[in-house]
Design a protein around this motif. Structure first.
Motif, PDB file in Angstrom:
ATOM      1  N   SER A 211       0.835  -1.204  -0.009  1.00  0.00           N
ATOM      2  CA  SER A 211       0.066  -0.049  -0.141  1.00  0.00           C
ATOM      3  C   SER A 211       0.820   1.232   0.113  1.00  0.00           C
ATOM      4  CB  SER A 211      -0.883  -0.086   1.272  1.00  0.00           C
ATOM      5  OG  SER A 211      -1.938  -1.012   1.203  1.00  0.00           O
ATOM      6  N   ALA A 212       0.562   2.223  -1.057  1.00  0.00           N
ATOM      7  CA  ALA A 212       1.361   3.527  -0.759  1.00  0.00           C
ATOM      8  C   ALA A 212       0.462   4.592  -1.336  1.00  0.00           C
ATOM      9  CB  ALA A 212       2.540   3.201  -1.776  1.00  0.00           C
ATOM     10  N   PHE A 213       0.954   5.965  -0.998  1.00  0.00           N
ATOM     11  CA  PHE A 213       0.530   7.123  -1.524  1.00  0.00           C
ATOM     12  C   PHE A 213       1.305   7.455  -2.732  1.00  0.00           C
ATOM     13  CE2 PHE A 213       0.759  11.870  -1.325  1.00  0.00           C
ATOM     14  CZ  PHE A 213      -0.690  12.152  -1.537  1.00  0.00           C
ATOM     15  N   LEU A 214       0.944   7.696  -3.934  1.00  0.00           N
ATOM     16  CA  LEU A 214       1.730   7.973  -5.088  1.00  0.00           C
ATOM     17  C   LEU A 214       1.026   9.391  -5.558  1.00  0.00           C
ATOM     18  CD1 LEU A 214       1.402   4.447  -6.574  1.00  0.00           C
ATOM     19  CD2 LEU A 214       3.005   5.444  -5.201  1.00  0.00           C
ATOM     20  N   PRO A 215       1.922  10.450  -5.241  1.00  0.00           N
ATOM     21  CA  PRO A 215       1.356  11.600  -5.817  1.00  0.00           C
ATOM     22  C   PRO A 215       1.443  11.886  -7.372  1.00  0.00           C
ATOM     23  CG  PRO A 215       3.209  12.168  -4.226  1.00  0.00           C
ATOM     24  CD  PRO A 215       2.964  10.420  -4.434  1.00  0.00           C
ATOM     25  N   GLU A 216       0.420  12.269  -7.916  1.00  0.00           N
ATOM     26  CA  GLU A 216       0.621  12.470  -9.360  1.00  0.00           C
ATOM     27  C   GLU A 216       0.631  11.257 -10.024  1.00  0.00           C
ATOM     28  OE1 GLU A 216       1.470  17.344  -9.667  1.00  0.00           O
ATOM     29  OE2 GLU A 216       3.097  15.729  -9.693  1.00  0.00           O
ATOM     30  N   ALA A 217       0.433  10.194  -9.368  1.00  0.00           N
ATOM     31  CA  ALA A 217       0.596   8.627 -10.173  1.00  0.00           C
ATOM     32  C   ALA A 217      -0.136   8.568 -11.485  1.00  0.00           C
ATOM     33  CB  ALA A 217       0.367   7.641  -9.376  1.00  0.00           C
ATOM     34  N   ALA A 218       0.534   8.337 -12.538  1.00  0.00           N
ATOM     35  CA  ALA A 218      -0.243   7.773 -13.548  1.00  0.00           C
ATOM     36  C   ALA A 218      -0.901   8.965 -14.436  1.00  0.00           C
ATOM     37  CB  ALA A 218      -1.173   6.529 -13.502  1.00  0.00           C
ATOM     38  N   GLY A 219      -0.670  10.121 -14.148  1.00  0.00           N
ATOM     39  CA  GLY A 219      -1.173  11.217 -14.893  1.00  0.00           C
ATOM     40  C   GLY A 219      -2.628  11.594 -14.360  1.00  0.00           C
ATOM     41  N   TYR A 220      -3.241  11.138 -13.026  1.00  0.00           N
ATOM     42  CA  TYR A 220      -4.460  11.157 -12.736  1.00  0.00           C
ATOM     43  C   TYR A 220      -4.780  12.697 -12.237  1.00  0.00           C
ATOM     44  CZ  TYR A 220      -5.733   6.478 -13.338  1.00  0.00           C
ATOM     45  OH  TYR A 220      -5.925   5.187 -13.977  1.00  0.00           O
TER      46      TYR A 220
ATOM     47  N   ALA B  93      -6.921  15.457  -9.655  1.00  0.00           N
ATOM     48  CA  ALA B  93      -7.639  15.091  -8.363  1.00  0.00           C
ATOM     49  C   ALA B  93      -9.186  15.231  -8.819  1.00  0.00           C
ATOM     50  CB  ALA B  93      -7.584  16.538  -7.555  1.00  0.00           C
ATOM     51  N   GLY B  94      -9.937  14.143  -8.300  1.00  0.00           N
ATOM     52  CA  GLY B  94     -11.347  13.881  -8.615  1.00  0.00           C
ATOM     53  C   GLY B  94     -11.524  13.179  -9.766  1.00  0.00           C
ATOM     54  N   ALA B  95     -10.466  12.616 -10.308  1.00  0.00           N
ATOM     55  CA  ALA B  95     -10.700  11.629 -11.461  1.00  0.00           C
ATOM     56  C   ALA B  95     -11.722  10.528 -11.239  1.00  0.00           C
ATOM     57  CB  ALA B  95      -9.297  11.219 -12.038  1.00  0.00           C
ATOM     58  N   GLU B  96     -12.194  10.147 -12.036  1.00  0.00           N
ATOM     59  CA  GLU B  96     -13.522   9.101 -12.023  1.00  0.00           C
ATOM     60  C   GLU B  96     -12.422   7.861 -11.700  1.00  0.00           C
ATOM     61  OE1 GLU B  96     -16.676   6.718 -14.740  1.00  0.00           O
ATOM     62  OE2 GLU B  96     -15.639   8.325 -15.505  1.00  0.00           O
ATOM     63  N   LEU B  97     -13.238   6.960 -10.703  1.00  0.00           N
ATOM     64  CA  LEU B  97     -12.507   5.922 -10.236  1.00  0.00           C
ATOM     65  C   LEU B  97     -12.364   4.691 -11.284  1.00  0.00           C
ATOM     66  CD1 LEU B  97     -11.443   4.095  -7.776  1.00  0.00           C
ATOM     67  CD2 LEU B  97     -13.894   3.186  -7.460  1.00  0.00           C
TER      68      LEU B  97
ATOM     69  N   MET C 294      -7.490   9.675  -6.050  1.00  0.00           N
ATOM     70  CA  MET C 294      -8.032  10.461  -5.019  1.00  0.00           C
ATOM     71  C   MET C 294      -8.709  11.583  -5.417  1.00  0.00           C
ATOM     72  SD  MET C 294      -5.080  10.205  -1.975  1.00  0.00           S
ATOM     73  CE  MET C 294      -6.106  10.193  -0.634  1.00  0.00           C
ATOM     74  N   ARG C 295      -9.587  12.248  -4.505  1.00  0.00           N
ATOM     75  CA  ARG C 295     -10.598  13.180  -4.890  1.00  0.00           C
ATOM     76  C   ARG C 295      -9.907  14.517  -4.435  1.00  0.00           C
ATOM     77  NH1 ARG C 295     -13.925   9.638  -2.022  1.00  0.00           N
ATOM     78  NH2 ARG C 295     -13.947  11.276  -0.087  1.00  0.00           N
ATOM     79  N   THR C 296      -9.069  14.481  -3.436  1.00  0.00           N
ATOM     80  CA  THR C 296      -8.499  15.796  -2.744  1.00  0.00           C
ATOM     81  C   THR C 296      -7.280  16.324  -3.345  1.00  0.00           C
ATOM     82  OG1 THR C 296      -7.714  14.460  -1.071  1.00  0.00           O
ATOM     83  CG2 THR C 296      -9.689  15.551  -0.260  1.00  0.00           C
ATOM     84  N   VAL C 297      -6.451  15.422  -4.108  1.00  0.00           N
ATOM     85  CA  VAL C 297      -5.273  15.927  -4.657  1.00  0.00           C
ATOM     86  C   VAL C 297      -4.988  14.913  -6.094  1.00  0.00           C
ATOM     87  CG1 VAL C 297      -3.979  16.765  -2.345  1.00  0.00           C
ATOM     88  CG2 VAL C 297      -3.946  14.224  -3.092  1.00  0.00           C
ATOM     89  N   PRO C 298      -4.284  15.348  -6.963  1.00  0.00           N
ATOM     90  CA  PRO C 298      -3.863  14.626  -8.072  1.00  0.00           C
ATOM     91  C   PRO C 298      -2.826  13.467  -7.521  1.00  0.00           C
ATOM     92  CG  PRO C 298      -2.820  16.659  -8.026  1.00  0.00           C
ATOM     93  CD  PRO C 298      -3.627  16.572  -7.002  1.00  0.00           C
ATOM     94  N   ALA C 299      -3.281  12.373  -6.978  1.00  0.00           N
ATOM     95  CA  ALA C 299      -2.463  11.337  -6.651  1.00  0.00           C
ATOM     96  C   ALA C 299      -3.498   9.853  -6.435  1.00  0.00           C
ATOM     97  CB  ALA C 299      -2.279  11.604  -5.221  1.00  0.00           C
TER      98      ALA C 299
END
Length: 614
Positions: A263-272, A274-278, A520-525
């Motif tokens: 498990s990990a927090f990945l900032p701006e991972a894969a170009g998503y 914030a709020g990208a559709e799941l 994630m909804r709150t940040v691009p991650a």
């Protein structure tokens, strides 16, 4: 089964095995290549001495995702080794008060289950160093604030509580988070990245207060956990001058680390955004078209060692190969540098150049490389390894979107050459897309279960069975080793337990969990969480146990030194000639589509010991 509803997987974490986003693959098994450089007067190496050779060769690397190297677990993770924070004895300080932030109380129950077990703990200092030499993490830190981090923590907590396969309690999570902050205050990379210059006694005092606080006021909710995060950030900032956001970010990372290794927090991972559709999609590590040089690295005392070179890449065209050690980049020694930092050094934009100094067989060479686009295919090394008996060989390097298609093309190539037996090499294969491992298994299995997964949610519980009407009936041997993980273990177990082929080599890694990537909804991650466990066709939990070969091989050498020096391949040929794979494929065809039928396990005659001593 080509939906994205199933998510995708340094050399083991004790050796800090990492992949560039530019080069997920292991190189093809091939005869030893020759350098395409002038090798005049190579120098005998002196450790840490600047390289003075004038040789130049082209070699290119990746700037995709800002050069961030991707750990193997980012491509369908490798092992359920899960760590919890190491707990020092609690100091006897007075109780410390903290303020709970004004967030609404979450509408979910606090978890009570313990975190998953861990048989192979990772190095927390190495993880912290990796994070704070990671350009993505540092860029995220430079733009965030405490209010935003608090919102991220609440969102992450909600997702952990609802989707993680075995979420720890808030008390356990926060203990792990505070321990991670305590570790960070002893980490030179963390302190340097945050401009801290403090005495050890000052750090010790703050560490004691942090641990005393979390022991005396264990949290029960996400809100209380955020309150502790804010208190810790304020304390470290006021006493040591470290930016509050840096402490809060490490608190978040420590919380997620306390769940499991993957498990990990990945900032701006894969170009998503914030709020990208799941959506559960491939990771950057599974991109098949990247910008780079096409190399795979692991840590070395003098810099980094090449453990893979992608075919048709600038690196392979140059003649780089496994075992080469990059000791300097653009004239700067890499000795003692963090693997992520070296990856950033080698990375760059397409068309730009990088100069590296390599060490090979005690000699040094220097080369300049131009970064360019590289296709990272799943299949390499397609050839006949025994022309007389028509035994074909294919190496499957990963499970990405084209793996099943690429493998079938290779099989047809061998078929047209008269293939009568197949050695499928999964050594070093870190895994990848779950769907692709099932599609590959369907190329060979006429019936039977392939894999099942079990999680906390109904959507995480799946069972996949062979479905193709037409399958390859070629006798087969599957090679595995300690770095065969995740999706490659699924395939090997499916072949073995459905008695479709013989597994040769060493016990596989033991990756047994599924990771889901949640935008994630709150940040691009991306929040990557372990959401389920793998189970073999016989219902055996894959975590920690992996796949045990039918025919173990005690010694082997790396493939680039040639087939004759590869004990695994030579053993596979011997097994094929003894006829067991042919017997299995005949029985498999006879019992076609009769899933669940128990077959008598085959026996394997003793092989000559000379096979194991190459």
């Amino acid at each position: 089964m080509k939906t994205t509803s199933h998510n995708s997987l340094t050399r083991l974490f004790q050796v800090l095995f990492t992949l560039f986003s530019l080069c997920i693959a292991i190189p093809a098994l091939a005869e030893e290549p020759q350098l395409s450089i002038s090798e005049a007067r190579p120098e005998t190496v002196t450790a840490h001495k600047p390289v003075s050779t004038k040789n130049t060769f082209e070699f290119t690397t990746d700037n995709n995702n800002q050069n961030r190297p991707l750990p193997r677990e980012d491509v369908i993770p490798r092992k359920t080794a899960v760590r919890t924070g190491v707990s020092p004895a609690a100091p006897t300080f007075n109780n410390t008060n903290y303020n709970t932030p004004s967030y609404g109380t979450p509408t979910y129950d606090a978890p009570t289950s313990a975190p998953l077990g861990n048989s192979k703990p990772v190095d927390p200092q190495a993880e912290i160093s990796g994070r704070f030499s990671d350009s993505k993490m540092l860029n995220f830190l430079s733009r965030t604030n405490m209010q935003q981090l608090a919102s991220v923590y609440i969102e992450a907590s909600q997702m952990i509580d609802s989707r993680h396969v075995s979420p720890a309690s808030y008390q356990q999570r926060v203990q792990g988070a505070i321990q991670d902050v305590i570790n960070a205050l002893q980490n030179e990379t963390f302190l340097r990245a945050n401009g801290a210059n403090v005495r050890p006694d000052q750090i010790q005092t703050v560490q004691n207060e942090l641990w005393s606080m979390v022991q005396n006021q264990p949290p029960q909710t996400a809100n209380e956990a955020v309150g502790i995060m804010q208190f810790a950030a304020n304390l470290v900032n006021s006493r040591l001058g470290v930016r509050r956001e840096a402490v809060a970010l490490e608190f978040l990372n420590g919380t997620i680390d306390s769940l499991d290794k993957y498990s990990a927090f990945l900032p701006e991972a894969a170009g998503y955004d914030a709020g990208a559709e799941l959506e559960l999609t491939r990771t950057a590590g599974l991109e098949e078209n990247i910008v780079g040089v096409g190399i795979e690295l692991q840590q070395h005392d003098l810099g980094v060692e090449l453990v893979g070179v992608i075919e048709n890449s600038p690196a392979s065209e140059l003649g780089l190969r496994e075992g080469d050690i990059i000791i300097a980049v653009d004239g700067q020694s890499m000795a003692g540098q963090n693997l992520n930092a070296i990856a950033d050094r080698i990375g760059g934009r397409q068309g730009s150049t990088v100069t590296v100094d390599i060490l090979r067989d005690g000699k040094k060479y220097r080369g300049t490389m131009v970064r360019r686009a590289v296709y990272v295919g799943s299949v390499s090394g397609t050839k006949m390894v025994d022309d007389q008996n028509k035994i074909g060989y294919v190496k499957l390097k990963q499970f990405s979107e084209s793996s099943a298609e690429d493998l079938e093309k290779a099989l047809w190539t061998l078929h047209r050459q008269g293939m009568k037996g197949l050695i499928l090499d999964l050594r070093g294969n870190p895994g990848g897309l779950l769907d692709e491992s099932i599609d590959v298994a369907n190329l060979f299995l006429p019936g039977g279960t392939i894999v099942s997964t079990k999680g906390r949610n109904t959507s995480d519980n799946t069972s996949e069975s062979a479905s193709y009407d037409k399958t390859w009936a070629t006798p087969m041997v599957v090679l595995v080793d300690e770095n065969s993980a995740s999706a490659s273990e699924i395939l090997a177990a499916a072949i073995q337990e459905n008695q479709r082929g013989v597994v040769v080599g060493r016990n596989s890694y033991g990756k047994g969990t599924v990771q889901t990537h949640f935008p994630m909804r709150t940040v691009p991650a991306i929040l990557k969480l372990t959401t389920a466990k793998f189970y073999s066709p016989n219902g055996r939990e894959m975590a920690d146990s992996g796949v045990r070969p039918d025919v173990p091989v005690q010694q082997t050498s790396t493939g680039y030194r040639g087939v004759q020096n590869d004990a695994d391949i030579q053993t596979g040929i011997q097994v094929m000639l003894q006829g067991t794979p042919s017997d299995l494929v005949a029985r498999s065809s006879q019992n076609r589509r009769q899933t669940g039928q128990s077959l008598q396990a085959p026996s394997f005659p003793q092989l000559p010991m000379s096979i194991f001593n190459n």
